[in-house]
Design a protein around this motif. Structure first.
Motif, mmCIF file in Angstrom:
data_model
loop_
_atom_site.group_PDB
_atom_site.id
_atom_site.type_symbol
_atom_site.label_atom_id
_atom_site.label_comp_id
_atom_site.label_asym_id
_atom_site.label_seq_id
_atom_site.Cartn_x
_atom_site.Cartn_y
_atom_site.Cartn_z
ATOM 1 N N ALA A 23 0.842 -1.196 0.000
ATOM 2 C CA ALA A 23 0.000 0.000 0.000
ATOM 3 C C ALA A 23 0.876 1.245 0.000
ATOM 4 O O ALA A 23 0.406 2.352 0.205
ATOM 5 C CB ALA A 23 -0.914 -0.005 1.215
ATOM 6 N N ALA A 24 2.160 1.060 -0.254
ATOM 7 C CA ALA A 24 3.114 2.174 -0.241
ATOM 8 C C ALA A 24 3.270 2.777 -1.634
ATOM 9 O O ALA A 24 3.262 2.062 -2.639
ATOM 10 C CB ALA A 24 4.475 1.687 0.258
ATOM 11 N N GLY A 25 3.411 4.079 -1.691
ATOM 12 C CA GLY A 25 3.731 4.786 -2.923
ATOM 13 C C GLY A 25 2.851 4.414 -4.093
ATOM 14 O O GLY A 25 1.629 4.337 -3.987
ATOM 15 N N ALA A 26 3.476 4.169 -5.235
ATOM 16 C CA ALA A 26 2.755 3.871 -6.473
ATOM 17 C C ALA A 26 1.884 2.630 -6.354
ATOM 18 O O ALA A 26 0.841 2.536 -6.997
ATOM 19 C CB ALA A 26 3.751 3.704 -7.620
ATOM 20 N N TRP A 27 2.283 1.674 -5.506
ATOM 21 C CA TRP A 27 1.532 0.429 -5.374
ATOM 22 C C TRP A 27 0.136 0.673 -4.811
ATOM 23 O O TRP A 27 -0.768 -0.110 -5.042
ATOM 24 C CB TRP A 27 2.314 -0.578 -4.536
ATOM 25 N N ALA A 28 -0.065 1.761 -4.104
ATOM 26 C CA ALA A 28 -1.392 2.105 -3.571
ATOM 27 C C ALA A 28 -2.322 2.585 -4.676
ATOM 28 O O ALA A 28 -3.540 2.580 -4.509
ATOM 29 C CB ALA A 28 -1.262 3.186 -2.496
ATOM 30 N N ASP A 29 -1.759 2.973 -5.836
ATOM 31 C CA ASP A 29 -2.550 3.559 -6.917
ATOM 32 C C ASP A 29 -2.769 2.636 -8.111
ATOM 33 O O ASP A 29 -3.279 3.065 -9.141
ATOM 34 C CB ASP A 29 -1.893 4.867 -7.383
ATOM 35 N N GLY A 30 -2.338 1.382 -8.039
ATOM 36 C CA GLY A 30 -2.625 0.421 -9.099
ATOM 37 C C GLY A 30 -1.479 0.188 -10.070
ATOM 38 O O GLY A 30 -0.436 0.844 -10.030
ATOM 39 N N ALA A 31 -1.705 -0.780 -10.966
ATOM 40 C CA ALA A 31 -0.674 -1.266 -11.886
ATOM 41 C C ALA A 31 -0.132 -0.188 -12.817
ATOM 42 O O ALA A 31 1.068 -0.156 -13.106
ATOM 43 C CB ALA A 31 -1.206 -2.445 -12.692
ATOM 44 N N THR A 32 -0.992 0.691 -13.311
ATOM 45 C CA THR A 32 -0.529 1.752 -14.217
ATOM 46 C C THR A 32 0.420 2.689 -13.491
ATOM 47 O O THR A 32 1.466 3.075 -14.036
ATOM 48 C CB THR A 32 -1.728 2.528 -14.792
ATOM 49 N N ALA A 33 0.100 3.026 -12.252
ATOM 50 C CA ALA A 33 0.978 3.889 -11.457
ATOM 51 C C ALA A 33 2.304 3.197 -11.177
ATOM 52 O O ALA A 33 3.369 3.827 -11.204
ATOM 53 C CB ALA A 33 0.292 4.285 -10.148
ATOM 54 N N VAL A 34 2.267 1.895 -10.924
ATOM 55 C CA VAL A 34 3.500 1.142 -10.658
ATOM 56 C C VAL A 34 4.398 1.163 -11.886
ATOM 57 O O VAL A 34 5.601 1.424 -11.780
ATOM 58 C CB VAL A 34 3.190 -0.309 -10.219
ATOM 59 N N ASP A 35 3.840 0.901 -13.068
ATOM 60 C CA ASP A 35 4.665 0.921 -14.281
ATOM 61 C C ASP A 35 5.272 2.309 -14.509
ATOM 62 O O ASP A 35 6.434 2.424 -14.895
ATOM 63 C CB ASP A 35 3.865 0.461 -15.502
ATOM 64 N N GLY A 36 4.498 3.361 -14.277
ATOM 65 C CA GLY A 36 5.032 4.714 -14.400
ATOM 66 C C GLY A 36 6.163 4.965 -13.414
ATOM 67 O O GLY A 36 7.197 5.537 -13.765
ATOM 68 N N PHE A 37 5.975 4.518 -12.181
ATOM 69 C CA PHE A 37 7.016 4.653 -11.163
ATOM 70 C C PHE A 37 8.278 3.886 -11.573
ATOM 71 O O PHE A 37 9.396 4.411 -11.489
ATOM 72 C CB PHE A 37 6.489 4.140 -9.814
ATOM 73 N N LEU A 38 8.109 2.639 -12.029
ATOM 74 C CA LEU A 38 9.277 1.839 -12.418
ATOM 75 C C LEU A 38 9.988 2.445 -13.631
ATOM 76 O O LEU A 38 11.205 2.347 -13.743
ATOM 77 C CB LEU A 38 8.873 0.386 -12.662
ATOM 78 N N ARG A 39 9.261 3.104 -14.513
ATOM 79 C CA ARG A 39 9.904 3.808 -15.632
ATOM 80 C C ARG A 39 10.783 4.950 -15.103
ATOM 81 O O ARG A 39 11.876 5.190 -15.622
ATOM 82 C CB ARG A 39 8.866 4.332 -16.622
ATOM 83 N N ARG A 40 10.316 5.631 -14.058
ATOM 84 C CA ARG A 40 11.136 6.694 -13.449
ATOM 85 C C ARG A 40 12.367 6.099 -12.757
ATOM 86 O O ARG A 40 13.453 6.684 -12.803
ATOM 87 C CB ARG A 40 10.293 7.523 -12.479
ATOM 88 N N VAL A 41 12.221 4.940 -12.139
ATOM 89 C CA VAL A 41 13.367 4.266 -11.516
ATOM 90 C C VAL A 41 14.392 3.896 -12.589
ATOM 91 O O VAL A 41 15.596 4.116 -12.414
ATOM 92 C CB VAL A 41 12.928 3.017 -10.716
ATOM 93 N N VAL A 42 13.928 3.347 -13.707
ATOM 94 C CA VAL A 42 14.833 2.975 -14.804
ATOM 95 C C VAL A 42 15.539 4.225 -15.345
ATOM 96 O O VAL A 42 16.744 4.196 -15.610
ATOM 97 C CB VAL A 42 14.080 2.214 -15.919
ATOM 98 N N ALA A 43 14.820 5.321 -15.477
ATOM 99 C CA ALA A 43 15.439 6.572 -15.938
ATOM 100 C C ALA A 43 16.504 7.036 -14.948
ATOM 101 O O ALA A 43 17.575 7.507 -15.353
ATOM 102 C CB ALA A 43 14.378 7.655 -16.123
ATOM 103 N N ASP A 44 16.246 6.878 -13.665
ATOM 104 C CA ASP A 44 17.228 7.242 -12.636
ATOM 105 C C ASP A 44 18.444 6.317 -12.719
ATOM 106 O O ASP A 44 19.594 6.761 -12.605
ATOM 107 C CB ASP A 44 16.578 7.182 -11.254
ATOM 108 N N LEU A 45 18.218 5.029 -12.930
ATOM 109 C CA LEU A 45 19.334 4.092 -13.103
ATOM 110 C C LEU A 45 20.190 4.490 -14.307
ATOM 111 O O LEU A 45 21.410 4.357 -14.290
ATOM 112 C CB LEU A 45 18.803 2.661 -13.292
ATOM 113 N N ASP A 46 19.550 5.002 -15.343
ATOM 114 C CA ASP A 46 20.273 5.395 -16.559
ATOM 115 C C ASP A 46 21.105 6.661 -16.361
ATOM 116 O O ASP A 46 21.926 6.999 -17.204
ATOM 117 C CB ASP A 46 19.288 5.581 -17.710
ATOM 118 N N ARG A 47 20.908 7.351 -15.259
ATOM 119 C CA ARG A 47 21.693 8.562 -14.965
ATOM 120 C C ARG A 47 22.867 8.288 -14.017
ATOM 121 O O ARG A 47 23.535 9.224 -13.585
ATOM 122 C CB ARG A 47 20.785 9.629 -14.355
ATOM 123 N N MET A 48 23.123 7.031 -13.681
ATOM 124 C CA MET A 48 24.237 6.724 -12.779
ATOM 125 C C MET A 48 25.553 7.149 -13.418
ATOM 126 O O MET A 48 25.704 7.090 -14.647
ATOM 127 C CB MET A 48 24.258 5.225 -12.444
#
Length: 192
Positions: A23-48
């Motif tokens: 029920a934390a963060g994007a997971w509280a808002d459903g699958a579409t929100a989770v995929d959007g969140f994970l896309r932001r995580v991947v973008a952050d990983l790409d900036r290492m």
């Protein structure tokens, strides 16, 4: 908190049924929100500083259902890329970002290849390939990946947790493993 979630019996029962378990963060808002969140995580990983994302598979490998996003990370300086006879081989670290909860698993170095006409090859995640600590030649990169995941409150799980057995009555629809199922199978599964 996420580390405890990984072994919580109620969460594991939900995970094997492909239900969001946090029920934390994007997971509280459903699958579409989770995929959007994970896309932001991947973008952050790409900036290492010393790493870049070579590939991220959000399409469930083109069919079926994957409970994770498969990310392949390589060294930014190009030292892990080799081209020969029209084929490009890239060595890197596979990372699985769970879609069901804020959890991840990092794997031992692997190679992805791509060639003429869109031909390609890559491996699938497996419990036997989970990296528990920084690997020789990848210590700084491991630290950078961990920092990004920590920044997004994603727990990086090790093989000790992931190899714990699931309750005997739990079944996982997956092409990646077979009974007896483990915590890994609950969180990181794919069915074509």
């Amino acid at each position: 908190m996420s580390g405890k979630l990984a072994t919580d019996p109620t969460a594991l029962r939900s995970a094997v049924n492909d239900q969001l378990t946090s029920a934390a963060g994007a997971w509280a808002d459903g699958a579409t929100a989770v995929d959007g969140f994970l896309r932001r995580v991947v973008a952050d990983l790409d900036r290492m500083p010393t790493l870049s994302v070579h590939h991220a598979e959000f399409r469930h490998y083109g069919s079926g259902y994957a409970s994770f996003v498969d990310v392949f990370i390589t060294k930014r300086d190009g030292s892990m890329r080799r081209s020969e006879n029209g084929w490009t081989r890239v060595e890197g670290l596979p990372l699985a970002l769970c879609r069901l909860a804020p959890l991840a698993a990092l794997f031992k170095p692997d190679v992805q290849s791509s060639g003429p006409g869109g031909a390609s090859s890559s491996g699938l995640p497996a419990l036997s390939l989970v990296a528990n600590t920084a690997l020789p030649g990848w210590a700084e990169e491991y630290r950078q990946i961990r920092q990004v995941l920590d920044r997004h409150d994603i727990a990086l799980l090790d093989s000790q947790v992931l190899s714990l057995p699931l309750e005997a009555e739990l079944r996982v629809e997956t092409n990646l493993g077979s009974p007896p199922y483990s915590v890994f199978d609950a969180w990181f599964h794919w069915m074509d």
